[in-house]
Design a protein around this motif. Structure first.
Motif, PDB file in Angstrom:
ATOM      1  N   ARG A   4       0.397  -1.364  -0.102  1.00 43.71           N
ATOM      2  CA  ARG A   4      -0.405  -0.112   0.099  1.00 43.71           C
ATOM      3  C   ARG A   4       1.095   0.858  -0.171  1.00 43.71           C
ATOM      4  O   ARG A   4       1.492   1.574   1.299  1.00 43.71           O
ATOM      5  N   GLY A  93     -13.348   6.971   4.044  1.00 42.46           N
ATOM      6  CA  GLY A  93     -12.579   5.943   4.973  1.00 42.46           C
ATOM      7  C   GLY A  93     -13.165   4.515   4.631  1.00 42.46           C
ATOM      8  O   GLY A  93     -12.779   3.524   4.423  1.00 42.46           O
ATOM      9  N   ALA A  97     -11.663   1.114   1.931  1.00 44.05           N
ATOM     10  CA  ALA A  97     -12.055   0.274   2.262  1.00 44.05           C
ATOM     11  C   ALA A  97     -12.610  -0.664   1.832  1.00 44.05           C
ATOM     12  O   ALA A  97     -12.187  -2.186   1.387  1.00 44.05           O
ATOM     13  N   TRP A 124      -3.731   8.933   7.747  1.00 45.42           N
ATOM     14  CA  TRP A 124      -3.812   8.153   6.476  1.00 45.42           C
ATOM     15  C   TRP A 124      -1.993   7.890   6.507  1.00 45.42           C
ATOM     16  O   TRP A 124      -2.134   6.377   5.912  1.00 45.42           O
ATOM     17  N   ARG A 126      -0.282   5.918   9.163  1.00 45.24           N
ATOM     18  CA  ARG A 126      -0.438   4.671   9.241  1.00 45.24           C
ATOM     19  C   ARG A 126      -1.675   3.283   8.394  1.00 45.24           C
ATOM     20  O   ARG A 126      -1.415   1.940   8.634  1.00 45.24           O
ATOM     21  N   GLN A 127      -1.915   3.626   7.486  1.00 44.33           N
ATOM     22  CA  GLN A 127      -2.702   2.973   6.733  1.00 44.33           C
ATOM     23  C   GLN A 127      -2.132   2.243   4.951  1.00 44.33           C
ATOM     24  O   GLN A 127      -2.403   1.965   4.617  1.00 44.33           O
TER      25      GLN A 127
END
Length: 200
Positions: A4, A93, A97, A124, A126-127
């Motif tokens: 990602r 979000g 997802a 963002w 952390r994602q």
């Protein structure tokens, strides 16, 4: 497991061009801005919540968010922007997802999140596994945006000033593509090198 990547860069940096090249190389793109715009378009998921929070007069006759009116409100009452974001961000979000699940189900190896406010939002980081920043000199940004949009240079400088400082973006980067004085072919080469490191 798909890698990602969070893709960001200031206005006029060439971020959209880099994203298109990554897609050509097999990356799946998730455009947070487009998802956000869709939530406030006619029939968008945010519209009933906006009407409930701010009143029906913030909805334009076509059923979309009245952006001009909301801008005026946010300018006069800074907390209005936060209240609007509290409505929109969870919806973005959820849809992001859903798109990630669909991409993974389709066997995506690399998912690129196009996030203009990646550095500003904080949530963002952390994602994503890695952050890719497309960078260039501020004067290059001004020249590119005035050429393509017809905005005056001072208007473009005001937009740049409202975005995350360049140093902050660069500090958040795991990888930087310097899009300064490059031909499209040279930029493509840089993108291919980055893509290889992402497993594409």
């Amino acid at each position: 497991m798909a890698v990602r990547i969070g893709l960001t860069g200031g206005i006029g940096s060439g971020k959209s061009t880099v994203l298109a090249m990554l897609q050509e190389l097999g990356a799946t793109a998730i455009d947070a801005d487009a998802i956000s715009r869709a939530t406030t378009a006619p029939g968008g998921a945010a519209i009933p919540l906006i009407a409930q929070k701010f009143g029906a007069d913030f909805i334009a006759p076509d059923g979309a968010l009245d952006r001009a009116k909301m801008r005026e409100r946010a300018y006069a009452h800074p907390e209005a922007r936060r209240e609007l974001e509290q409505i929109i961000h969870p919806l973005v979000g959820q849809e992001s997802a859903r798109q990630v699940e669909a991409a993974l189900a389709a066997g995506a190896r690399c998912i690129v999140f196009d996030i203009p406010l990646l550095v500003e939002s904080g949530r963002w980081r952390r994602q994503v596994d890695r952050v890719l920043v497309v960078d260039c000199e501020p004067e290059t940004q001004v020249a590119r945006v005035t050429a393509r949009s017809g905005l005056a240079p001072e208007e473009v400088r005001a937009i740049i000033a409202a975005q995350a400082p360049r140093a902050l973006r660069l500090a958040a980067a795991d990888l930087v593509i310097c899009n300064e004085g490059l031909t499209l072919e040279a930029l493509r080469y840089e993108v291919e090198q980055a893509a290889r490191s992402f497993g594409l």
